[in-house]
Write a protein that holds these residues in place. Sequence first.
Motif, PDB file in Angstrom:
ATOM      1  N   GLU A 190      70.588   6.731  98.461  1.00 53.82           N
ATOM      2  CA  GLU A 190      69.891   5.694  97.787  1.00 53.82           C
ATOM      3  C   GLU A 190      68.474   5.875  98.162  1.00 53.82           C
ATOM      4  O   GLU A 190      67.327   5.639  97.622  1.00 53.82           O
ATOM      5  CB  GLU A 190      70.537   4.307  98.108  1.00 53.82           C
ATOM      6  CG  GLU A 190      71.653   4.285  97.216  1.00 53.82           C
ATOM      7  CD  GLU A 190      72.693   3.070  97.485  1.00 53.82           C
ATOM      8  OE1 GLU A 190      73.745   3.024  97.021  1.00 53.82           O
ATOM      9  OE2 GLU A 190      72.071   2.175  98.510  1.00 53.82           O
ATOM     10  N   ALA A 191      68.125   5.868  99.715  1.00 60.16           N
ATOM     11  CA  ALA A 191      66.893   6.035 100.170  1.00 60.16           C
ATOM     12  C   ALA A 191      66.196   7.427  99.704  1.00 60.16           C
ATOM     13  O   ALA A 191      64.944   7.341  99.678  1.00 60.16           O
ATOM     14  CB  ALA A 191      66.956   5.964 101.736  1.00 60.16           C
ATOM     15  N   ALA A 192      67.020   8.482  99.570  1.00 61.35           N
ATOM     16  CA  ALA A 192      66.372   9.791  99.356  1.00 61.35           C
ATOM     17  C   ALA A 192      65.797   9.683  97.898  1.00 61.35           C
ATOM     18  O   ALA A 192      64.734  10.239  97.695  1.00 61.35           O
ATOM     19  CB  ALA A 192      67.429  10.911  99.395  1.00 61.35           C
ATOM     20  N   VAL A 193      66.648   9.071  97.036  1.00 61.34           N
ATOM     21  CA  VAL A 193      66.167   9.127  95.706  1.00 61.34           C
ATOM     22  C   VAL A 193      64.702   8.132  95.444  1.00 61.34           C
ATOM     23  O   VAL A 193      64.092   8.576  94.845  1.00 61.34           O
ATOM     24  CB  VAL A 193      67.176   8.325  94.854  1.00 61.34           C
ATOM     25  CG1 VAL A 193      66.860   8.151  93.451  1.00 61.34           C
ATOM     26  CG2 VAL A 193      68.376   9.284  94.479  1.00 61.34           C
ATOM     27  N   GLU A 194      64.752   7.297  96.429  1.00 64.42           N
ATOM     28  CA  GLU A 194      63.368   6.328  96.488  1.00 64.42           C
ATOM     29  C   GLU A 194      62.412   6.694  97.412  1.00 64.42           C
ATOM     30  O   GLU A 194      61.331   6.371  97.049  1.00 64.42           O
ATOM     31  CB  GLU A 194      64.028   4.976  96.502  1.00 64.42           C
ATOM     32  CG  GLU A 194      64.856   4.200  95.582  1.00 64.42           C
ATOM     33  CD  GLU A 194      64.634   4.326  94.134  1.00 64.42           C
ATOM     34  OE1 GLU A 194      63.409   4.482  93.874  1.00 64.42           O
ATOM     35  OE2 GLU A 194      65.609   4.487  93.310  1.00 64.42           O
TER      36      GLU A 194
END
Length: 485
Positions: free
Chosen positions: A374-378
Amino acid sequence: MDMVAATPAAHVLVFPCPVHGHITCMLHFATGLLAAGLHVTFLHSDHNLRRAAAASSPRLRYVSIPDGLPVEHPRDVGRIVELMESLKTKASVAYRSLLASLLLGDATGGFPPVTCVVADGIMSFAVDVAEELGIPALAFRTDSACSFLAYLSLPRLLELGELPFKDGDDLDEPVRGVPGMESFLRRRDLPSQCRDCSDPDNDPLLQIVYGFTAHSGNARALVLNTAASMERAALAHIAPHMRDVFAIGPLHAMSPTAPAAGGSLWREDDGCLAWLDGQADRSVVYVSLGSLTVISLEQFTEFLHGLVAAGYPFLWVLRPDMVGASQSATLREAVAAAGKSKARVVEWAPQRGVLRHRAVGCFLTHAGWNSTLEAAVEGVPMVCWPFFTDQQINSRFVGGVWRTGLDMKDVCDAAVVARMVREAMESGQIRASAQALAREVRRDVADGGSSTAEFKRLVEFIVELSTTAVAAIKDEEYVASYVNI
């Protein structure tokens, strides 16, 4: 997603391990199957179905079986082995009975017979039981490909003498036994089960985790919630050991539609988003150590003092059961007193909404795979404080491979917390790396991207398996032989 038109006869039973992160991930998977036109039965434990807000739809239904534990059992991380053993020895009996009944279909509910099972890969019995009943089964792992490869490499680590560790051994000693990671992996980065295995041949936990990892090679395929841009090398090393491998993530970013309801076991506090609206851009530290991490009161105090010393507003997820036996109200008061108006504490947060909010500048996390994705996508920089299992190696990839954050494992000191939070908030290099990775991952999940193509291939694979299964299910004697067992 541009999906194939699936045959109406394709009906997948999705069976996650009954813990929060696994359920959430596999619900995103179920959503993708629904978008492709398949029927889905999602299998909860009785205990979790009572907690989750699960609403069925024309091609999605929720069913449950007992997990075999008493109602009052805490089902927490300290007794996770008890849960796994109960699932294998007790829940498996109910699971077999349910699967046998689902071979008949449900004409009144509009559901055809189950033609395929996608089961959590850490529950190998679920694959075996399905195949024994003539239902093709796939293994789905909710953790990273790099951690899966590390578990798969345990025999090699033992052969090289890199396991077991001895008391006093240097945890920064390089590890050469995991292919593709020889240049950066250290002892401290191996999955947490590797640290306490003084006698590997008689270590039940180590045997369990290696056993269910190797067992995935028996399934029709291994499904991983990951993207080629993040874990291409690990996927290449895993593939020769499996019948097929599908890298189809990050699943939460694969479709603009909301995930099928019925996953969250915690009530999300949406008020924190309004609080973030009142903060400056990239000014807030978001802190969440996931659904299972437990810390001591001393560790809580170090985190609190470090966050305050860092000087940024922070949003902290503090589950009621997270800090030993301490009362959550007391912890909230401590945070409020220390952070004054600069702190917000919630028991659970709508994490994807928080991470994409303009006010969030970095994420202090346990490096669970869902959170990491989730952090990677954002494109949000991370400070990783891993707790157990795959989180150790995930955090090494964040700090040493993708360079999208900092790895704080094995340290819980206020000064270090403050220093790393400041660096993650202020480093242009870390932010640039995080945003570059986000662009790559978003290409993977866009039309024509590798993950989208793999998901389409997976749906076609399931439809093909289902066609064969339907032919067998139409044999009344075949079905009766299983329903009457």
